[in-house]
Design an enzyme around this catalytic site. Structure first.
Site, PDB file in Angstrom:
ATOM      1  N   HIS A  20       0.844  -1.203   0.000  1.00 48.53           N
ATOM      2  CA  HIS A  20       0.000   0.000   0.000  1.00 48.53           C
ATOM      3  C   HIS A  20       0.873   1.246   0.000  1.00 48.53           C
ATOM      4  CE1 HIS A  20      -4.145   1.609   1.152  1.00 48.53           C
ATOM      5  NE2 HIS A  20      -3.391   2.658   0.837  1.00 48.53           N
ATOM      6  N   LEU A  31       2.863   6.706  -4.937  1.00 47.36           N
ATOM      7  CA  LEU A  31       4.094   7.210  -5.541  1.00 47.36           C
ATOM      8  C   LEU A  31       3.925   8.582  -6.187  1.00 47.36           C
ATOM      9  CD1 LEU A  31       5.601   3.960  -7.100  1.00 47.36           C
ATOM     10  CD2 LEU A  31       6.251   5.109  -4.975  1.00 47.36           C
ATOM     11  N   ASN A  67      -4.673   6.741  -7.048  1.00 43.40           N
ATOM     12  CA  ASN A  67      -5.134   8.136  -6.999  1.00 43.40           C
ATOM     13  C   ASN A  67      -4.027   9.092  -7.443  1.00 43.40           C
ATOM     14  OD1 ASN A  67      -3.715   7.521  -4.625  1.00 43.40           O
ATOM     15  ND2 ASN A  67      -4.848   9.006  -3.405  1.00 43.40           N
ATOM     16  N   HIS A 105     -10.282   0.565   0.539  1.00 39.72           N
ATOM     17  CA  HIS A 105     -10.263   1.658   1.508  1.00 39.72           C
ATOM     18  C   HIS A 105     -11.666   1.725   2.096  1.00 39.72           C
ATOM     19  CE1 HIS A 105      -9.317   5.987   2.706  1.00 39.72           C
ATOM     20  NE2 HIS A 105     -10.629   5.945   2.810  1.00 39.72           N
ATOM     21  N   HIS A 147      -5.401  -0.649   5.522  1.00 39.54           N
ATOM     22  CA  HIS A 147      -5.054   0.203   6.675  1.00 39.54           C
ATOM     23  C   HIS A 147      -6.080   0.173   7.815  1.00 39.54           C
ATOM     24  CE1 HIS A 147      -7.635   2.769   4.252  1.00 39.54           C
ATOM     25  NE2 HIS A 147      -6.666   3.216   3.477  1.00 39.54           N
ATOM     26  N   ASN A 162      -5.244   9.334   6.970  1.00 36.62           N
ATOM     27  CA  ASN A 162      -6.602   8.783   6.913  1.00 36.62           C
ATOM     28  C   ASN A 162      -6.537   7.308   6.510  1.00 36.62           C
ATOM     29  OD1 ASN A 162      -9.395   8.742   7.054  1.00 36.62           O
ATOM     30  ND2 ASN A 162      -9.636   9.251   4.898  1.00 36.62           N
ATOM     31  N   ASP A 195       1.040   2.667   3.704  1.00 33.97           N
ATOM     32  CA  ASP A 195       0.222   3.760   3.167  1.00 33.97           C
ATOM     33  C   ASP A 195       1.100   4.997   2.943  1.00 33.97           C
ATOM     34  OD1 ASP A 195      -1.938   5.113   2.170  1.00 33.97           O
ATOM     35  OD2 ASP A 195      -3.031   5.254   4.071  1.00 33.97           O
TER      36      ASP A 195
END
Length: 427
Positions: free
Chosen positions: A61, A64, A95, A179, A232, A278, A305
């Site tokens: 997770h 980049l 994302n 997520h 996460h 988050n 993350d």
């Protein structure tokens, strides 16, 4: 033929959790031999006396920021940071700008990663532009090279699309990683909803926002008898939901992050935005639940993350974007919290940081056996060090463990048949 011979190490295979003393020979990026007194002829020789030799870590997770936000990070700098932390494989989340929702963007990432210091695997978006309005052509994304599917950064709000992706993914040899968050419950929050957020007078994100998302994904996996991976995990209720689902035979796996194992929302009393991410840091009860989940196998993996942001973006506590960097500190932070403290053995920690993530994603790695890929790390369990964010190898400095005294240091990383990182600091 490129040969690397590592001599006199403590060899740990995370798959079996077996430990032995000896040598290991890597030829053209593949483990060719494991034994005693292996021949040195034609090989680059590395002395691992006093060090642990293990498969490289798989961080399932990471963000980049490439394409689109390369002032924060790019594929090359992200992989340099990864190598310095012993991460030889990572799953890049979608994302970016543009979103990873086209074969062209996937090919851009994979082509650029060919020359990088770690292996980059791609999680493609489930819906177009992460907007939950249109399901992407999942087969085309798989054919372009994606190994997983996610709208990470935000959940898939359209439950029908999420169900469709979860049902189609196994037929494509892919894994959906989710997520989990109810955006309506979380709306406007910037940290955990609780005593600290009330004391600071800032809006909070309730644990229920994560728990509702986790419950939905588990319900879909149970109803359609398909796998789901929960990203996460940060709340004790989500851990309980996953534990119960596993007992019922639901195909659910889960990850947490080093910061959820070590820190709580008390850290935000400093109003330092580098402690904002988050899902947010939760309570001490939640932190202890993460450790218990790792201990009993409810939580399968530790991931970071890794989410780079510029110092300017992180300068305002209330307005800063969420996210912290973590690949360079993930092993040491986890070792300090779990192994140095006596909670886990080192072989078990390496299993949740290498073998389990590789198995979940269906990628090579995490196994120290002849014929497996020779992405390896050398670890000094005895070295203590202080995290200096200004000496880290990525572009951004938003390190959640800045200033922390950590135990255990990755001393050398081998990936794709070459040494990609060597630490010169003294123990």
């Amino acid at each position: 033929m490129r040969k690397i011979l590592i001599q006199n190490g403590t060899l740990i295979d995370p798959k079996t959790e077996q430990v032995q003393q000896g040598d290991i020979l890597v030829e053209d990026g593949v483990i060719a031999a494991i034994g005693q007194d292996l021949p040195e002829e034609g090989a680059q020789v590395i002395d691992a006396t006093g060090l642990v030799v293990a498969p490289g870590l798989i961080d399932m997770h990471v963000h980049l920021r490439d394409p689109g936000q390369t002032k924060k990070e790019d594929i090359y700098t992200g992989c340099k940071a990864a190598a310095a932390g012993g991460v030889t494989g990572m799953l890049a989340m979608p994302n970016t700008y543009p979103t990873i929702d086209s074969p062209e963007t996937i090919r851009y990432i994979l082509d650029k990663a060919e020359e990088a210091d770690s292996r980059v695997y791609v999680a493609a978006a489930i819906t177009h532009n992460l907007e939950s309005g249109e399901l992407n052509d999942l087969k085309a994304l798989r054919d372009a090279g994606a190994v997983a599917l996610s709208d990470d950064g935000r959940p898939v709000k359209n439950t029908r699309f999420m169900a469709q992706a979860m049902k189609e993914a196994p037929t494509l040899g892919m894994r959906v990683v989710s997520h989990c968050e109810d955006l309506d419950l979380a709306k406007g929050g910037i940290m955990n909803e609780g005593e600290v957020s009330r004391d600071l007078g800032v809006p909070g994100i309730p644990a229920a926002a994560e728990d509702c998302g986790t419950a939905r994904e588990i319900a879909l996996a149970a109803a359609y008898n398909v796998p789901i991976h929960i990203c996460h995990v940060s709340t004790r209720t989500s851990v309980a939901l996953i534990r119960d689902a596993k007992r019922r035979g639901v195909q659910v796996t889960a990850e947490t992050a080093p910061h959820y194992l070590t820190l709580t929302d008390e850290a935000l009393r400093t109003m330092d935005a580098n402690y904002r991410m988050n899902p947010p840091l939760r309570t001490e009860a939640d932190r202890l639940a993460m450790i218990e989940g790792i201990q009993d196998g409810t939580i399968d993996a530790i991931a970071t993350d890794h989410a780079p942001h510029t110092p300017e973006e992180k300068s305002d506590f209330r307005k800063a974007p969420n996210g912290v960097i973590g690949m360079e500190t993930s092993f040491a932070a986890s070792y300090t919290a779990l192994v140095h403290s006596g909670i886990l053995t080192l072989p078990r920690l390496l299993r949740v940081m290498s073998y389990n993530p590789a198995k979940i994603l269906g990628i090579p790695g995490g196994v120290l056996q002849v014929g497996e890929i020779g992405d390896l790390i050398l670890i000094d369990e005895n070295q203590q060090w202080i995290v200096d964010e200004n000496k880290l190898h990525g572009k951004s400095k938003n390190a959640v463990f800045k200033g922390a005294a950590l135990q255990g240091k990755v001393k050398l990383t081998i990936c794709k048949g070459r040494v990609v990182y060597q630490d010169e600091t003294e123990a």
